[in-house]
Design a protein around this motif. Structure first.
Motif, short mmCIF file in Angstrom:
data_model
loop_
_atom_site.label_atom_id
_atom_site.label_comp_id
_atom_site.label_asym_id
_atom_site.label_seq_id
_atom_site.Cartn_x
_atom_site.Cartn_y
_atom_site.Cartn_z
N ALA A 194 0.15 0.48 18.51
CA ALA A 194 -0.49 -0.60 17.92
C ALA A 194 -1.11 -0.30 16.50
O ALA A 194 -0.76 -0.61 15.15
CB ALA A 194 -1.32 -1.39 18.55
N LEU A 195 -1.98 0.69 16.32
CA LEU A 195 -2.69 1.04 15.25
C LEU A 195 -1.47 1.68 14.16
O LEU A 195 -1.82 1.42 12.96
CB LEU A 195 -3.64 2.60 15.61
CG LEU A 195 -4.77 2.79 14.69
CD1 LEU A 195 -5.53 1.55 14.49
CD2 LEU A 195 -5.55 3.84 15.12
N ILE A 196 -0.47 2.53 14.46
CA ILE A 196 0.28 3.05 13.78
C ILE A 196 1.25 1.75 13.22
O ILE A 196 1.24 1.83 11.72
CB ILE A 196 1.46 3.81 14.47
CG1 ILE A 196 0.87 4.97 14.87
CG2 ILE A 196 2.61 4.03 13.56
CD1 ILE A 196 1.49 5.93 15.85
N SER A 197 1.65 0.77 13.81
CA SER A 197 2.32 -0.43 13.38
C SER A 197 1.51 -1.19 12.26
O SER A 197 1.91 -1.64 11.43
CB SER A 197 2.75 -1.32 14.49
OG SER A 197 3.57 -0.67 15.19
N PHE A 198 0.08 -1.44 12.49
CA PHE A 198 -0.73 -2.30 11.73
C PHE A 198 -0.85 -1.40 10.32
O PHE A 198 -0.79 -2.05 9.35
CB PHE A 198 -2.10 -2.57 12.34
CG PHE A 198 -1.84 -3.64 13.41
CD1 PHE A 198 -1.21 -4.92 13.15
CD2 PHE A 198 -2.29 -3.41 14.63
CE1 PHE A 198 -1.20 -5.73 14.20
CE2 PHE A 198 -2.24 -4.53 15.77
CZ PHE A 198 -1.60 -5.58 15.45
N ASN A 199 -1.18 -0.30 10.56
CA ASN A 199 -1.38 0.65 9.45
C ASN A 199 -0.15 0.70 8.39
O ASN A 199 -0.21 0.51 7.22
CB ASN A 199 -1.88 2.03 9.70
CG ASN A 199 -3.21 2.10 10.05
OD1 ASN A 199 -4.03 1.24 9.29
ND2 ASN A 199 -3.76 2.74 11.07
N ALA A 200 1.14 0.89 9.18
CA ALA A 200 2.36 0.69 8.21
C ALA A 200 2.54 -0.61 7.54
O ALA A 200 3.09 -0.74 6.69
CB ALA A 200 3.49 1.08 9.33
N TYR A 201 2.01 -1.77 8.46
CA TYR A 201 2.20 -2.98 7.52
C TYR A 201 1.29 -2.98 6.27
O TYR A 201 1.61 -3.57 5.25
CB TYR A 201 1.62 -4.23 8.58
CG TYR A 201 1.70 -5.50 7.96
CD1 TYR A 201 2.59 -6.12 7.72
CD2 TYR A 201 0.36 -5.91 7.43
CE1 TYR A 201 2.67 -7.33 6.88
CE2 TYR A 201 0.37 -7.08 7.04
CZ TYR A 201 1.44 -7.90 6.40
OH TYR A 201 1.33 -9.20 5.78
N LEU A 202 0.00 -2.47 6.70
CA LEU A 202 -0.79 -2.67 5.53
C LEU A 202 -0.61 -1.72 4.07
O LEU A 202 -0.83 -2.22 3.23
CB LEU A 202 -2.42 -2.37 6.01
CG LEU A 202 -3.01 -3.28 6.95
CD1 LEU A 202 -4.35 -3.15 7.63
CD2 LEU A 202 -3.19 -4.83 6.05
N SER A 204 2.11 -1.35 3.05
CA SER A 204 3.12 -1.68 2.09
C SER A 204 2.72 -3.28 1.72
O SER A 204 3.36 -4.03 0.93
CB SER A 204 4.45 -1.73 2.52
OG SER A 204 4.44 -2.28 3.97
N HIS A 205 2.00 -3.91 2.68
CA HIS A 205 1.34 -5.13 2.38
C HIS A 205 -0.13 -5.46 2.35
O HIS A 205 -0.36 -6.35 3.21
CB HIS A 205 2.32 -6.04 3.29
CG HIS A 205 3.64 -6.03 3.61
ND1 HIS A 205 4.29 -5.26 4.11
CD2 HIS A 205 4.65 -6.82 2.92
CE1 HIS A 205 5.52 -4.97 3.79
NE2 HIS A 205 5.92 -6.30 2.88
N ALA A 206 -0.66 -4.70 1.60
CA ALA A 206 -2.24 -4.83 1.70
C ALA A 206 -2.63 -6.15 1.53
O ALA A 206 -3.61 -6.75 2.16
CB ALA A 206 -2.89 -3.73 0.71
N LYS A 207 -1.99 -7.02 0.71
CA LYS A 207 -2.30 -8.48 0.37
C LYS A 207 -1.31 -9.45 1.12
O LYS A 207 -1.32 -10.57 0.74
CB LYS A 207 -2.44 -8.57 -1.05
CG LYS A 207 -3.72 -7.78 -1.70
CD LYS A 207 -3.72 -8.17 -3.18
CE LYS A 207 -5.04 -7.52 -3.82
NZ LYS A 207 -4.89 -7.39 -5.30
N GLY A 208 -0.64 -8.86 2.33
CA GLY A 208 0.57 -9.73 2.68
C GLY A 208 -0.16 -10.85 3.52
O GLY A 208 -1.41 -10.98 3.60
N LYS A 209 0.76 -11.80 3.79
CA LYS A 209 0.30 -12.90 4.84
C LYS A 209 -0.73 -12.50 6.08
O LYS A 209 -1.31 -13.31 6.35
CB LYS A 209 1.51 -13.58 5.28
CG LYS A 209 1.54 -15.10 6.09
CD LYS A 209 2.78 -15.69 6.35
CE LYS A 209 2.30 -16.71 7.28
NZ LYS A 209 3.43 -17.65 7.52
#
Length: 603
Positions: A194-202, A204-209
């Motif tokens: 989960a930590l890997i997935s959330f960090n991967a999201y952030l 590329s989408h630091a200001k994403g939804k």
């Protein structure tokens, strides 16, 4: 008259056909009028008629500017009419034929709806993602995303989300799959993933939804990590032929962590798995341990099991330190696989070189365990012997658990008898030694006492305790060579009279001097009321390294690997340990000789 009537009938028919064609030409709508009439049918919810009308217009106006509308609306009308299979074919044909159409996103959207109705949730999500990727900032994308989110959250399994993240990432421009994959992993208790997935999201989408929610989830995981126990996996053969060694391995590890059960406010939890000396069980044990998210795995004992465990650990991403497995190349099976005991091939080659270069021995025999790792050791020893001008007169192998070694000793004795006969013939040996003067005949060759420069026995101490007396029984005079299996006070107690002068190569000797050894020796004897042996000392060093790493903040697999990769000149109880400049395989080698009940270091 008949001819006239027939002619009139024919003429009438012709006139009717011509009139019909003329009438059709007069009533045929323009493409635009036809579109309006078809739309009227659709808006009146007469979907079956609308579908037929749009299909008819698509056929008679194949080159018209409204062709894409006819085709799209024909499929959409079929969908509204509940004819989903036909609608699905219509939409997919539309997607293929008109890849640049402004209706493309909506076509994928409807394909997703149809997949959902059929229970194909993964296919539904894939089509929704494609729809969003075509017009990411449009009203259509907003509507599609509103349908996609509950699907990802409620209908898709962790396996489905993992598949989507791996296979359709090019369509996940908004990172929605990464985010929901992290949520599903968090729910399942797989905090590391989960930590890997959330960090991967952030990343590329630091200001994403979902940025705020992703950061909150990361904080939750990190807070949880500060209270959850730090798990350390231990693999050892607690049953089977090597159970005594397995128990020693566990004893060495527990000596470290029984005395320090908490580090940095967190409990240390040992998860011990029995491999029974079986590679398949070792690999399965690694997968079982993975559910506990261990920071590291210590073990297993033997090389065959270590190879299987290392491959499994590398695939999952868990560091593994094997204290005793010494087959060459195990550390190369992954970037976080470590060997404390040097490859036995190197020990064997060093021993062969010492025997020839220092002791002047030129003739050798070998009796070895028959497993793959031992055969590799035997090959390394033989290669070095021949490289330096020596000879191996015979090599035999035995199976695990074997107690009668007659079939392994006899071939060596037979070769030596032949060599003795040659020496008798050449006058190099007095033949009377082998002649019964009273009976007036030669002694049975089985009873001939023969000599061999050295016999290399790379087995374990319990095997050697049975094998060596049988070599003596078969009247072979020789000097014994071996590896760490010979470094055993118990072996000397049992068969010390047979093995005086035996020489062995090892990375560790339990009679070593120095603060680290003395401290370990004292603590081990105090806790277990027995002398520590090689396996226990090496396991103790592995556990001590892990303890030091945790004390320095290495509480996850990644941070543990980062710490171990930098280990250099670590003085353990058993030996000096280097991982930094050795490709994670330690390389300490020493040579000892058995003298009485002592082990004298020769090199």
């Amino acid at each position: 008259m008949r001819k006239i009537i027939c002619s009139l009938v024919s003429l009438t028919a012709t006139v009717i056909v011509i009139s019909a064609v003329a009438g059709a030409a007069e009533t045929l709508p323009s493409a635009k009028d036809g579109l309006n009439r078809a739309l009227d049918l659709y808006n009146s919810e007469r979907y079956e008629e609308a579908a037929n009308r749009f299909a008819y217009l698509a056929n008679i106006y194949p080159q018209d500017e409204y062709q894409t509308i006819f085709r799209f609306m024909a499929a959409k009308s079929l969908y509204k009419a509940g004819r989903f299979n036909e609608a699905n074919r219509g939409f997919y044909n539309f997607i293929v034929d008109f890849p640049n159409s402004s209706y493309l996103a909506e076509a994928f959207f409807y394909c997703g709806h149809i997949a959902y109705k059929s229970g194909s949730f993964r296919e539904c999500a894939e089509n929704y993602l494609k729809a969003i990727s075509i017009e990411p900032n449009s009203k259509t994308a907003e509507i599609v995303l509103a349908n996609l989110e509950p699907l990802l959250n409620n209908d898709l399994t962790l396996s489905d989300l993992t598949w989507l993240a791996q296979n359709v990432a090019q369509y996940d421009g908004e990172g929605v799959v990464k985010y929901y994959l992290g949520q599903k992993q968090l729910e399942s208790g797989d905090f590391k993933s989960a930590l890997i997935s959330f960090n991967a999201y952030l990343s590329s989408h630091a200001k994403g939804k979902y940025a705020v929610e992703a950061k909150q989830a990361i904080d939750l995981i990190q807070d949880s990590n500060t209270t959850r126990p730090i798990t350390i996996g231990v693999l050892a053969p607690l049953s089977g032929s090597y159970s005594e060694y397995g128990l020693n391995l566990v004893s060495g590890v527990k000596l470290v962590f029984d005395e320090i059960a908490h580090i940095g406010g967190r409990d240390i939890e040992l998860k011990i798995k029995d491999t029974a000396g079986d590679p398949v069980r070792a690999a399965a044990a690694v997968k079982e341990l993975a559910s506990s998210d261990p920071a590291v795995i210590i073990g297993p004992l033997r090389s065959e099991s270590a190879v299987a465990a290392a491959v499994a650990a590398n695939c999952i991403g868990i560091p593994l330190i094997t204290p005793t497995a010494s087959q060459k190349g195990i550390s190369s099976l992954g970037d976080a696989i470590y060997q404390i005991s040097p490859p036995s091939e190197e020990l064997a080659a060093s021993l062969a070189e010492y025997a020839i270069s220092v002791l002047g021995i030129k003739e050798f025999g070998i009796i070895s365990p028959g497993d793959f790792a031992s055969r590799q050791v035997t090959s390394a020893f033989s290669s070095k012997v021949y490289e330096l001008g020596g000879e191996v007169v015979a090599t035999t192998f035995y199976e695990s658990g074997q107690t009668d070694f007659g079939n392994q000793i006899k071939p060596i004795h037979d070769v030596l008898v032949m060599k003795t006969e040659e020496k008798i013939a050449a006058g190099e040996i007095d033949s009377l030694i082998y002649y019964d003067t009273i009976a007036g005949k030669w002694l049975d060759s089985k009873a001939w006492r023969v000599s061999l420069g050295a016999l290399f026995l790379p087995g374990y101490s319990d095997e050697l305790a049975m094998l060596v007396p049988q070599v003596r029984y078969n009247v072979i005079d020789t000097r014994y060579l071996g590896l760490f299996g010979w470094d055993s006070p118990k072996l000397v107690d049992r068969i010390g009279n047979y093995i005086q002068g035996a020489i062995f190569a090892t990375d560790f000797h339990q009679g070593a001097t120095g603060t680290a050894w003395n401290d370990f020796n004292h603590r081990y004897r105090q806790k277990y009321n027995r002398e520590p042996e090689r396996v226990a000392a090496l396991a103790f060093d592995a556990a001590s390294l892990v303890k030091t790493a945790i004390q320095n903040g290495a509480v996850t697999p990644d941070s543990m690997s980062a710490y171990l990769n930098k280990v250099q000149n670590y003085q353990g109880a058993s030996c000096m340990i280097n991982f930094k400049s050795t490709s994670r395989a330690n390389n300490a080698v020493s040579i000892f000789q058995i003298d009485g009940h002592s082990f004298d270091e020769l090199k």
